[in-house]
Every structure is written in C-alpha cells, then in structure tokens.
Scaffold this active site. Structure first.
Site, PDB file in Angstrom:
ATOM      1  N   CYS A  30       0.860  -1.182   0.000  1.00 38.08           N
ATOM      2  CA  CYS A  30       0.000   0.000   0.000  1.00 38.08           C
ATOM      3  C   CYS A  30       0.900   1.238   0.000  1.00 38.08           C
ATOM      4  CB  CYS A  30      -0.894  -0.002   1.238  1.00 38.08           C
ATOM      5  SG  CYS A  30      -1.830   1.523   1.441  1.00 38.08           S
ATOM      6  N   ASP A  37      -0.452  -5.597   0.426  1.00 39.76           N
ATOM      7  CA  ASP A  37      -1.750  -5.851  -0.181  1.00 39.76           C
ATOM      8  C   ASP A  37      -1.644  -7.177  -0.915  1.00 39.76           C
ATOM      9  OD1 ASP A  37      -3.324  -3.651   0.560  1.00 39.76           O
ATOM     10  OD2 ASP A  37      -2.535  -2.423  -1.066  1.00 39.76           O
TER      11      ASP A  37
END
Length: 119
Positions: A30, A37
C-alpha cells in the site's frame, strides 16, 4: 526495475484460443501505509505471434512485492507491460484484492488489438 517478460512463439497462430493464468499469491505494498496488499490475478489472453513464458511471468509478478502501488495503477501497469511483451489479439487482467479496512477491490483492465474481434 522489473524482470524481463520472456516470450515464445505461438504454436497455433491461425486459431483464436484463450490462455488463462491464475496467480493467487500476488503481493504489492500500500503506498499510503507500506502494509502488504494481497490479490489474486487472472490473466486471460488470445495470443497473436507470442505467448508469455510462465517462469518469467512469475518472477515479474513477484517483483512487485516491495513496490508501493495503488490497486488501479498496478493492475494497469501489469497489463501494459504484458501487452508490450506479447502483443496479443486480446488481453484482460482481473485483480481481486483481499479485504482491507472492510473493503474489497476488484480492478479489471482490457486490451483489444484494433483489427481483432472475437469469432
């Protein structure tokens, strides 16, 4: 810098057929928090003259593990680089990201060669 996407000649250039590659362990970071992520990528394409070599694809996708990227940006970047390497008749990338903050994100991007339409 990402690893090179290697290719090999399409063994059946006279036929439209679909190659589908599922990558259930895609990871990037992220860009806001630096937290990982996780996503499942599904690449689907109709090759023209070239096909992507799978080991190079795996190494290429793994190179995103240390890169910060918004879901929309990384999905389009991967599609753009795959299209540049393979120059397919058609390609679609679906990126389904795992939950973060109670939200699921799915980003889909497509490429279609200007002179191609499905049978």
């Amino acid at each position: 810098m990402n690893p090179i996407l290697e290719t090999f000649p399409n063994p059946r250039t006279g036929r439209d057929y679909t190659i589908r590659v599922r990558a259930p362990e895609f990871t990037c970071l992220c860009p806001k928090t630096g937290q990982p992520d996780f996503a499942e990528l599904v690449i689907e394409y109709v090759p023209e003259a070239l096909c992507v070599e799978l080991k190079s694809l795996k190494l290429y996708l793994n190179s995103f593990r240390s890169q910060g990227a918004f879901h929309e940006a990384v999905t389009n970047e991967i599609l753009d680089q795959l299209v540049a390497a393979v120059q397919p008749r058609y390609m679609r990338l679906d990126a389904e990201f795992n939950v973060r903050g109670g939200l699921y994100t799915k980003v889909s991007a497509e490429h279609r060669a200007p002179d191609w339409s499905p049978d």
